[in-house]
Enzyme design. Structure first.
Site, PDB file in Angstrom:
ATOM      1  N   ARG A 158      -0.820  -5.644  -3.696  1.00 35.38           N
ATOM      2  CA  ARG A 158      -1.624  -5.626  -4.925  1.00 35.38           C
ATOM      3  C   ARG A 158      -1.268  -4.441  -5.818  1.00 35.38           C
ATOM      4  NH1 ARG A 158      -6.186  -7.966  -1.196  1.00 35.38           N
ATOM      5  NH2 ARG A 158      -5.260  -6.471   0.220  1.00 35.38           N
ATOM      6  N   ILE A 159      -1.086  -3.257  -5.199  1.00 34.76           N
ATOM      7  CA  ILE A 159      -0.832  -2.061  -6.017  1.00 34.76           C
ATOM      8  C   ILE A 159       0.581  -2.118  -6.606  1.00 34.76           C
ATOM      9  CG2 ILE A 159      -0.762   0.459  -6.043  1.00 34.76           C
ATOM     10  CD1 ILE A 159      -2.771   0.370  -3.649  1.00 34.76           C
ATOM     11  N   ARG A 179       8.585  -6.912   2.502  1.00 34.12           N
ATOM     12  CA  ARG A 179       8.966  -7.648   3.718  1.00 34.12           C
ATOM     13  C   ARG A 179       9.356  -9.083   3.389  1.00 34.12           C
ATOM     14  NH1 ARG A 179       3.761  -6.410   7.119  1.00 34.12           N
ATOM     15  NH2 ARG A 179       3.092  -6.391   4.973  1.00 34.12           N
ATOM     16  N   THR A 236       2.499   7.539  -4.431  1.00 36.26           N
ATOM     17  CA  THR A 236       1.035   7.503  -4.334  1.00 36.26           C
ATOM     18  C   THR A 236       0.627   6.788  -3.046  1.00 36.26           C
ATOM     19  OG1 THR A 236       1.077   5.467  -5.623  1.00 36.26           O
ATOM     20  CG2 THR A 236       0.505   7.490  -6.810  1.00 36.26           C
ATOM     21  N   ARG A 238       1.848   7.179   0.961  1.00 33.37           N
ATOM     22  CA  ARG A 238       1.543   8.106   2.049  1.00 33.37           C
ATOM     23  C   ARG A 238       2.670   9.116   2.193  1.00 33.37           C
ATOM     24  NH1 ARG A 238      -2.980   6.902   1.612  1.00 33.37           N
ATOM     25  NH2 ARG A 238      -4.403   6.027   3.152  1.00 33.37           N
ATOM     26  N   GLU A 267      -2.085  17.187   4.544  1.00 35.78           N
ATOM     27  CA  GLU A 267      -3.103  17.304   3.500  1.00 35.78           C
ATOM     28  C   GLU A 267      -4.374  17.858   4.136  1.00 35.78           C
ATOM     29  OE1 GLU A 267      -3.622  13.413   1.820  1.00 35.78           O
ATOM     30  OE2 GLU A 267      -1.550  13.256   1.211  1.00 35.78           O
ATOM     31  N   HIS A 285      -3.997  13.949  -3.858  1.00 36.66           N
ATOM     32  CA  HIS A 285      -4.451  12.680  -3.263  1.00 36.66           C
ATOM     33  C   HIS A 285      -5.720  12.164  -3.958  1.00 36.66           C
ATOM     34  CE1 HIS A 285      -4.372  10.062   0.610  1.00 36.66           C
ATOM     35  NE2 HIS A 285      -4.897   9.396  -0.402  1.00 36.66           N
TER      36      HIS A 285
HETATM   37  C1  8YV Z   1      -8.145   7.939  -0.044  1.00 38.01           C
HETATM   38  C2  8YV Z   1      -6.425   6.204  -0.021  1.00 38.01           C
HETATM   39  O1  8YV Z   1      -8.219   7.568   1.258  1.00 38.01           O
HETATM   40  O2  8YV Z   1      -7.494   4.109   0.039  1.00 38.01           O
HETATM   41  C3  8YV Z   1      -6.596   4.811   0.475  1.00 38.01           C
HETATM   42  O3  8YV Z   1      -5.801   4.395   1.322  1.00 38.01           O
HETATM   43  O4  8YV Z   1      -5.447   6.819   0.223  1.00 38.01           O
HETATM   44  C4  8YV Z   1      -7.473   6.872  -0.853  1.00 38.01           C
HETATM   45  O5  8YV Z   1      -8.244   6.065  -1.581  1.00 38.01           O
HETATM   46  C5  8YV Z   1      -9.440   8.528  -0.502  1.00 38.01           C
HETATM   47  O6  8YV Z   1      -9.621   9.687   0.203  1.00 38.01           O
HETATM   48  C6  8YV Z   1     -10.651   7.651  -0.363  1.00 38.01           C
HETATM   49  O7  8YV Z   1     -11.216   7.752   0.873  1.00 38.01           O
END
Ligand code: 8YV
Length: 318
Positions: A158-159, A179, A236, A238, A267, A285
């Site tokens: 989706r993103i 994939r 954006t 990981r 982090e 983040h």
């Molecule tokens: C963060 C994110 O986790 O949804 C995710 O996978 O990386 C972010 O939205 C944020 O700290 C919300 O909990």
């Protein structure tokens, strides 16, 4: 009917806290709980639901210490790489996440990073905050023009698709690796590249949109070397997807023009060498950090807990 007891292991926005209190017998953490803190709170309060968070890193070894009264762990995030989902399920606990609601905000922030990396956002801003008052010549402080460039998207969920839509609005050509190839109506006009390695040399800008965890360290020294010279890198997704030594080397040598980074291997104590580099635009983040989206993420976690504790299927099972 008595309300279900839940532990909210994170500080949440006011609207989410208010709903948690109204609909549940909710124990709300004043500061984000870590793994041991969350387990202790669930046990001490006899909670049936846990509203979790990235600091609650539940591994298989933690499962025996989770009490039997815990029925559901709801993550208000899309990513669940901070916990062992299979082990929790084997323990009979339902695990949910919060997809969809953060798609647009994450793509927006990825684009913010992309534009700032290409257009030297950090340097321009630093000059202004230092008072400017110095002329720059026609050849000074030049960035990279995003329009007309080829954007490579890794991970076309989706993103990734939302990113492709934005890129098209900016007149970019979009390639993607995933994939599987998507159905044409989901491709947003982007071209599928079956091999990740083949995508890299064609990507003048590369943006990651896949989950962490299983993918491992996708962007190693070899992968960065395969990007064209002067490429821009955006993450954006990981930090675990990136060999940060290799990224810093590529940014320092000039092989990469710039990077825009919202996520890091460690982090919040990220590698401070990034902060020394002028050609990196950094955010802590915060891709999902708008009131609208964080409220929606929290509500989704509460909706999932409510469904499971009412004996219904979860809305967003992982
Ligand atoms: C963060 C994110 O986790 O949804 C995710 O996978 O990386 C972010 O939205 C944020 O700290 C919300 O909990």
């Amino acid at each position: 009917m008595a309300k279900h007891r839940i532990v909210v292991a994170r500080r949440v926005p006011p609207a989410v806290a208010e709903r948690a209190r109204r609909e549940f017998d909710a124990v709300l953490a004043e500061a984000d709980l870590d793994t041991e803190g969350a387990i202790a709170a669930v046990a001490a309060h006899g909670a049936a639901g846990l509203f979790s968070g990235p600091r609650v890193r539940l591994t298989a070894a933690h499962m025996p210490s989770l009490p039997d009264h815990l029925k559901v762990i709801a993550n208000p995030s899309a990513g669940v790489d901070h916990m062992d989902v299979a082990a929790a399920k084997a323990r009979g606990i339902v695990v949910t996440n919060a997809p969809d609601v953060l798609t647009d905000c994450t793509a927006d922030l990825a684009f913010l990073l992309l534009l700032n990396a290409c257009r030297r956002g950090h340097e321009y801003e630093a000059i202004m905050r230092a008072g400017w008052r110095k002329g720059f010549g026609m050849a000074d402080l030049l960035g990279v023009r995003p329009s007309g460039k080829t954007l490579g998207i890794v991970g076309m969920g989706r993103i990734g698709q939302a990113m492709a839509r934005r890129a098209r609005g900016f007149g970019m050509r979009v390639l993607y690796h995933n994939r599987r190839r998507l159905a044409p109506e989901l491709e947003q006009g982007a071209e599928y590249v079956e091999s990740f390695r083949d995508l890299l040399p064609r990507s003048e800008i590369l943006s990651l949109h896949l989950p962490g965890g299983e993918a491992g360290t996708l962007m190693d020294a070899e992968a960065f070397a395969l990007l064209p010279k002067g490429a821009v890198f955006v993450n954006t997704a990981r930090g675990s997807l990136v060999d940060e030594d290799a990224l810093i080397a590529a940014l320092t040598s000039g092989h990469l023009f710039a990077a825009g980074l919202d996520v890091f291997r460690k982090e919040p104590d990220f590698d401070l060498r990034f902060a020394e580099l002028p050609n990196v635009f950094l955010t802590p983040h915060v891709a999902s950090a708008t009131t609208e989206t964080r409220d929606a993420m929290g509500f989704k976690a509460l909706d999932n807990i409510a469904a499971v504790l009412a004996g219904k299927p979860p809305l967003d099972p992982v």
